[in-house]
Design a protein around this motif. Structure first.
Motif, short mmCIF file in Angstrom:
data_model
loop_
_atom_site.label_atom_id
_atom_site.label_comp_id
_atom_site.label_asym_id
_atom_site.label_seq_id
_atom_site.Cartn_x
_atom_site.Cartn_y
_atom_site.Cartn_z
N GLU A 646 0.84 -1.20 0.00
CA GLU A 646 0.00 0.00 0.00
C GLU A 646 0.87 1.25 0.00
O GLU A 646 1.99 1.25 0.52
N TYR A 648 0.65 5.81 0.03
CA TYR A 648 -0.13 7.04 0.16
C TYR A 648 0.03 7.89 -1.10
O TYR A 648 1.09 7.90 -1.73
N ASP A 653 -0.35 11.17 5.53
CA ASP A 653 -0.83 9.90 6.07
C ASP A 653 -2.35 9.82 6.14
O ASP A 653 -2.93 9.27 7.09
N SER A 654 -2.99 10.34 5.11
CA SER A 654 -4.45 10.31 5.06
C SER A 654 -4.93 8.94 4.60
O SER A 654 -4.57 8.48 3.53
N LYS A 655 -5.75 8.28 5.41
CA LYS A 655 -6.25 6.94 5.07
C LYS A 655 -7.12 6.98 3.83
O LYS A 655 -7.20 5.99 3.09
N GLU A 656 -7.81 8.10 3.61
CA GLU A 656 -8.66 8.22 2.43
C GLU A 656 -7.82 8.31 1.15
O GLU A 656 -8.34 8.14 0.05
N LYS A 658 -5.08 6.47 0.25
CA LYS A 658 -4.14 5.35 0.26
C LYS A 658 -4.54 4.34 -0.81
O LYS A 658 -5.69 3.90 -0.87
#
Length: 726
Positions: A646, A648, A653-656, A658
């Motif tokens: 995975e 970014y 470090d935005s999970k949305e 990724k």
């Protein structure tokens, strides 16, 4: 309209000052060669075939050099050379991640090494820089089917050894074109596959005429509809080479290039909903008519022609001394065409008009944005080898001149515009001069020292609406050093340190006042080799200052936007194994584990210091494997696997934002039928890409606020080819 910033006189002054040392050295080599050319040559048994490698010997390395690298030769390339670009053919090398806009490996393709994008991978062809001088990117689409004219390539990871062109911040790739052939030959190759993909190649060689001269060439045509809607490609290319072979002399004249038309697909897929339900949707060319109906402009295309000319002179003066002198010229010209809705008159220098009592100051239009550039210069190297010493003095002096201008070819409301008017007319000028010296010295039979130092002078001037007025000069000194310890015939260990510095590219100037980047690269490795096993283990620590990291956003022409960050690093472990299990079975796995971090990263949107964050587009796990099986003579079956962890799309470090990991598998089969009739051999090749039909995304863009774009890749697809050699 902007005025031209750099006059020809100023350009000549800058060029003569910056390039003085390499040009004088090149002239010295030329005169020295002319004076001594007629003298008796040393009567040794050295084959001139080795001189072919002098084209790249100044920048290539071997297993005694303390640098991590991989080689790919002509035979390995041929197994899968069915029309996909060189980056796709390199997909299974360690630390490599590839992507393609059209989704099937034809057209615009990209490569990242150790998380660094293509603008940070130095590329040379026969030792001559290939990266675009302004963007620093590499556009293989301009040289379609170049793999068919490639003898070998070497990918050096990290800073690598000193080379010509832009500094390597992730890797350097040097390509050696076809060697000469002693005997005449011909080759016809055709392949067909999914998405109406096809490749047609014709090659020939006269062989050595009177044991002295050879003429060889290639013509190619590649076309594909692409996996993504309308992401079509129509690619034509040529390669022509004339070679003179003497007892200790090799002279090569090359002309190669291509012309391409590709429908734009560089914006990606605009939302997650379409990614789930309409993976092939392409936003490029989309507009709405007066009734609100969605339509697509049928010529939203990129059109470009690039022609390269190279002249190389390799001379082996005696068993110790050899030289290479090269001159080159590249001409590029082309445009991309776009349909634009509701464009402001003011942005195009147009005056408002009155129609029916209404003032009109916006219009739909079709525009072309042009590039017209020239790149030329010289490279040279002097090599001395004797017993314990291997010394190289090399360098080059190169100049780029680029015109940028725009034309409106149709408008709903044309105002006062005339045909061939330019709504912007900019110019840029770049000089790049470098000199390097390298020394490999055997202290003992077990210990070998490596030293390398480069001086590089870069001047960049521009006057663009996007860049503003630029007038920058950079002076870089890049030292490198290392040591190799050979324990025995099977094992050696190495450690090296390398410093690299590089200038911002044109796009960086659009976003303010960028700073040059600095990198300290430390490498520690172990190589193990015996008859059936080759193992390379390499660890690296790359410490950056002012690294220009990708923000995740793209500009209006699809180029990545970058920004300086203070301090950052990449720390990783690369393992590369080749194991011959038996006469029939071979396995070649590799993997990279890494940590890629920004320190004290400040979010531009909120001005919040986020501390330690992951660098965008930098997966922590990359793996590849090739399992090859030869059931009978002249048949090879291969299962090729690639895993990318995975990653970014931004630096916060935005999970949305990724991309999920993906694991893709290909199946490759080749069968060569030797013949005593018209054809020397007939080769059948088959390639099933992504045979498990994995739905995956290899690239993306994040504009903030939830506006994320994706680049989906094709599911299962096929290519099959037939090659006739005579």
């Amino acid at each position: 309209m902007n005025t031209i910033l750099v006059t020809k006189a100023q350009s000549r002054n800058f060029w003569s000052k910056g390039a003085k040392t390499p040009i004088l050295l090149s002239i010295f080599f030329l005169l020295f060669s002319i004076i001594t050319f007629s003298q008796e040559k040393p009567k040794d048994s050295t084959k001139v075939n080795a001189l072919d490698e002098v084209l790249v010997s100044a920048i290539r390395i071997n297993s005694k050099t303390p640098i991590s690298f991989s080689n790919l030769d002509k035979k390995e390339i041929a197994f899968r050379n069915l029309g996909q670009d060189i980056p796709i053919l390199m997909n299974y090398l360690p630390s490599v991640v590839t992507t393609t806009d059209a989704g099937n490996g034809v057209g615009y393709t990209g490569i990242r090494v150790r998380g660094s994008d293509a603008t940070r991978v130095n590329v040379t062809i026969n030792g001559i820089p290939y990266n675009d001088s302004e963007s620093q990117g590499t556009f293989w689409v301009n040289m379609p089917d170049f793999a068919s004219s490639t003898e070998s390539l070497q990918l050096q990871r990290g800073v690598g050894t000193s080379t010509n062109g832009a500094g390597a911040f992730g890797a350097s790739l040097n390509v050696l074109t076809d060697s000469y052939a002693k005997e005449g030959s011909g080759e016809i190759s055709n392949s067909f596959g999914s998405f109406n993909t096809r490749k047609h190649t014709v090659k020939f060689s006269t062989g050595l005429i009177n044991d002295k001269f050879e003429i060889a060439g290639r013509l190619s045509n590649i076309a594909s509809d692409g996996f993504i809607n309308r992401a079509s490609s129509d690619l034509k290319s040529y390669f022509l080479q004339g070679t003179y072979v003497g007892e200790t002399t090799l002279i090569k004249a090359l002309a190669f290039g291509g012309i391409q038309q590709t429908y734009q697909a560089w914006y990606g897929l605009e939302d997650a909903e379409k990614l789930r339900n309409d993976r092939t949707f392409n936003v490029a060319g989309m507009y709405f008519d007066d009734q609100g109906n969605m339509k697509f402009y049928d010529n939203e295309t990129d059109n470009y022609q690039q022609d390269h000319y190279q002249l190389h002179w390799n001379e082996r003066w005696n068993e110790n001394w050899s030289t290479n002198l090269a001159f080159h010229y590249t001409k590029g010209k082309g445009y991309f065409e776009q349909y634009k809705e509701d464009e402001d008159f003011a942005d195009y220098g147009l005056n408002p008009i009155s129609l029916g009592g209404e003032t009109i100051d916006v219009t739909d239009l079709i525009r072309r944005r042009w590039l017209d550039n020239d790149f030329y210069g010289t490279t040279f190297s002097l090599n001395y080898k004797k017993e314990k010493v291997d010394f190289i003095l090399g360098g080059g002096a190169n100049k780029y001149e680029g015109a940028h201008f725009g034309e409106i070819i149709w408008a709903e409301y044309a105002s006062q515009s005339e045909i061939r008017d330019r709504y912007y007319d900019d110019f840029s000028n770049k000089t790049d001069v470098n000199v390097f010296a390298k020394l490999n010295y055997d202290l003992t039979t077990k210990w070998r020292l490596f030293g390398d130092i480069q001086y590089r002078n870069v001047g960049f001037k521009a006057n663009g609406q996007d860049t503003g007025i630029v007038n920058d000069t950079f002076n870089f000194i890049n030292p490198k050093a290392g040591i190799t310890f050979t324990l025995n015939q099977k094992n050696n260990f190495y450690f090296s340190y390398a410093k690299a510095q590089r200038e911002p590219n044109r796009n960086d100037y659009e976003n303010g006042n960028p700073r040059p980047e600095k990198l300290d690269d430390l490498e520690l490795g172990w190589r193990y080799a015996k008859e059936n096993v080759k193992l390379n283990v390499n660890s690296y620590l790359m410490l950056y200052k002012d690294q220009l990291v990708l923000t995740g956003q793209l500009n209006d022409v699809g180029a990545p936007i970058r920004t300086n960050v203070g301090e950052s690093y990449r720390f990783g472990l690369e393992v590369d194994l080749s194991l011959q299990l038996s006469e029939r079975w071979n396995i070649r796995p590799n993997f990279t584990l890494s940590e890629n971090k920004n320190l004290d990263f400040v979010n531009d949107a909120t001005l919040e210091n986020l501390g330690k964050t992951t660098i965008a587009f930098s997966p922590s796990i990359i793996g590849g494997n090739i399992l090859a099986f030869k059931p009978i003579q002249n048949v090879q079956i291969a299962w090729l696997s690639k895993f990318v962890g995975e990653q970014y799309l931004n630096n916060i470090d935005s999970k949305e934002s990724k991309l999920p990991n993906y694991f893709v598998n290909d199946f490759n089969i080749t069968y060569e039928l030797n013949s005593n009739s018209i054809f020397k051999s007939i080769i059948f090749t088959g390639l099933v890409n992504n045979f498990l039909d994995k739905k995956y995304v290899s690239n993306g863009a994040d504009y903030g606020g939830g506006f994320i774009y994706y680049y989906p890749q094709a599911g299962i697809n096929f290519l099959a080819g037939l090659t006739l050699k005579f």
